[in-house]
Design an enzyme around this catalytic site. Structure first.
Site, PDB file in Angstrom:
ATOM      1  CE  LYS A 132      -1.646   2.689   3.111  1.00  0.00           C
ATOM      2  NZ  LYS A 132      -1.454   3.954   2.234  1.00  0.00           N
ATOM      3  CB  SER A 153       4.408  10.004  11.232  1.00  0.00           C
ATOM      4  OG  SER A 153       3.015   9.172  11.512  1.00  0.00           O
ATOM      5  CB  CYS A 210      13.357  10.091   7.834  1.00  0.00           C
ATOM      6  SG  CYS A 210      14.469   8.567   6.915  1.00  0.00           S
ATOM      7  CD  GLU A 223       9.518  13.880  11.335  1.00  0.00           C
ATOM      8  OE1 GLU A 223       8.543  13.232  11.719  1.00  0.00           O
ATOM      9  OE2 GLU A 223      10.509  13.232  10.604  1.00  0.00           O
TER      10      GLU A 223
END
Ligand code: NAD
Length: 502
Positions: A182, A235, A291, A402
């Site tokens: 996915k 996340s 990231c 973040e």
């Protein structure tokens, strides 16, 4: 300014690929928008529980035969897939720029990294070998074989739509498992193209399935008893609270790679020019949506007196701001552009919220990315220019959370030990880098710092496909990592055989 030819000419209808068939979903269709020019380029379905169940069923049914297919025959399909990706290299790269916003050079880098994972997985006959020892007792031999488990679910993030699922999919398939993948519904086109190439490469029906959508599809995977493991990148709240938690409850294997807040240290003996150049790609590459992006620059004054330290901070900060102000922002299909837009308006507004917060908390705004300067005439909707804050302290929101956008925070850390303490106060542990010519200090940094990916004079610590993509603390949940040998272990279980003959 010349814009490269766009490979997507009309609005694409994204389909699911289940059991070797391209099928329309019964789910709602949502727009995929090119963030540079705000044009709709595709419609993607939010698939239903029945559809994810159908894909898992197809994968489960394909498994026994795929597993029995000799490793070299499986590898031939992957080698062909790699060749097809090479043939479509430029098209695949331009698609990423259109669906995500990154520059064409960044997309080409992403395509290359994705293909490298296919190439490394093609080494599976050697990588998957077991081991043995004869005469563990008189006339008795013992050996270990590695076997595939069945069906794995792979769930991707929006920031690397092409590469990230390939940290897992080629290894899963090479080891004899079947997959249900996915992609992020925000940029699902690359994965549709990859599934088309997988079909063309001769990967049998049911081995490689694609189901588009959101939470319903993820829940369907997590709840399904026939899914043996999940590979997730996204996340931290979703990785920890949804994926890791649920896999623990249901006994599934899990790799959950999560959010980050990365620190780059600059030492007084660092090469200024190279350090600033590395910082620019680290902080502003992919518009900060990586990231492994640098987020906090720690200027360390080890060995300097106070006056020298102030001068050093000023020199680094000015060079950083100057370089950031020169980054060319625009549509990534213009090859002269160095930074593209954020993925969508909401993500841009989120980043603007952090910039406002930094101002409220009294960080000094040295470069205001809200004043957008573009190469070319594009709607400003998703664009920001590079932002730099100085006099940031580790307790400020912009230093802790973040941001996932083109915002750099410059923090003073008087001593090397102070810098290590600041890094360790962060809940994240994805990446950290040091810029220095002092080998002893670099070794000390690598030894002590609690982050999974460490750079020495490298700004973006992206491990090659034959090394694990690591991560610690709130940046990673699981034991084994994606890519290379660790991935092979994740996708196989060890069976021990002890035998003797009478
Ligand atoms: P995200 O967590 O919003 O989404 C990731 C995937 O999970 C998507 O496919 C999404 O559809 C699905 N999802 C989202 N919310 C869900 C929910 N509540 N329940 C079930 N599924 C859900 O992440 P994103 O915004 O797509 O990606 C950016 C994040 O990914 C950043 O935090 C970034 O640091 C992280 N990331 C980490 C790595 C790494 O290797 N550590 C690599 C790339 C990105």
């Amino acid at each position: 300014m010349a814009i490269l030819d766009e490979p997507i000419k009309e609005v694409l209808k994204v389909k699911n690929y289940i059991n070797g068939e391209w099928v329309d979903s019964k789910g709602k269709m949502v727009d995929v928008v090119n963030p540079a020019n705000c044009k709709v380029i595709a419609k993607v379905p939010i698939s239903t529980t029945d559809e994810i169940n159908a894909a898992v069923k197809a994968a489960g049914e394909a498994f026994p035969e795929w597993r029995r297919t000799p490793p070299l025959a499986r590898v031939r399909c992957l080698l062909r897939l790699g060749e097809l990706m090479e043939e479509h290299f430029e098209e695949l790269s331009r698609i990423q720029t259109m669906e995500h916003g990154k520059t064409i050079d960044e997309s080409r880098g992403e395509t290359r990294r994705g293909i490298e994972n296919v190439e490394v997985a093609a080494g599976i006959p050697s990588l998957m070998m077991g081991y043995n020892l004869e005469d563990i007792a008189a006339g008795i031999d013992e050996y270990v074989i590695r076997q595939p488990l069945g069906v794995f679910g792979i769930i991707g993030p929006y920031n690397f739509p092409f590469m990230v699922p390939l940290w897992f999919a080629p290894y899963a398939v090479a080891t004899g498992n079947c997959i249900v993948l996915k992609p992020s519904s925000e940029d699902p086109i690359s994965q549709m193209k990859i599934a088309e190439l997988a079909e063309e490469a001769g990967i049998p029906a049911g081995v490689w399935n694609l189901v588009n959508g959101g939470r319903t599809v993820v829940s369907g995977m997590l709840d399904h008893p026939d899914i043996k493991g999940i590979c997730f990148v996204g996340s931290t709240p979703v990785a920890r609270d949804v994926i890791y938690n649920k896999c623990g409850q249901t006994g599934k294997r899990v790799i959950a790679q999560a959010g980050a807040k990365n620190f780059l240290l600059v030492m007084p003996d660092a090469n200024l020019q190279n350090t600033i150049a590395a910082c620019m790609t680290s902080f502003y590459g992919n518009a900060g949506q990586r990231c492994l992006s640098g987020a906090n620059l720690l200027i360390v004054g080890e060995g300097l007196d106070d006056r020298e330290y102030e001068a050093f901070c000023k020199k680094i900060t000015n060079a950083f701001v100057d370089a950031a102000s020169k980054i060319r922002v625009g549509y990534g299909l213009d090859e002269s552009v160095q930074m593209g837009p954020l993925r969508d308006k909401e993500k841009k507004e989120r980043v603007v919220g952090f910039i406002n917060k930094g101002i409220d908390e009294k960080a000094k705004l040295r470069l205001d990315g809200r004043k957008i300067k573009l190469v070319g005439n594009w709607p400003h909707a998703c664009f920001l220019s590079p932002t730099v804050f100085e006099d940031v302290t580790p307790d400020m929101t912009i230093a802790k959370e973040e941001i996932f956008g083109p915002v750099g925070s410059i923090i003073k850390a008087r001593k090397f030990d102070d810098a290590i303490d600041i890094i360790h106060a962060s809940p994240f542990g994805n990446a950290a880098a040091i810029f220095t010519n002092n080998g002893k200090l670099a070794r000390e940094f690598q030894y002590r710092v609690q982050c999974g990916n460490i750079g020495v004079n490298i700004g973006i610590v992206a491990p090659m496909a034959f090394f694990p993509f690591s991560g610690m603390k709130d940046s990673f949940f699981g034991i084994l990592h994606g890519q290379g040998q660790e991935s092979v272990r994740f996708f196989t279980e060890s069976k021990v055989v002890i035998q003797r003959w009478f």
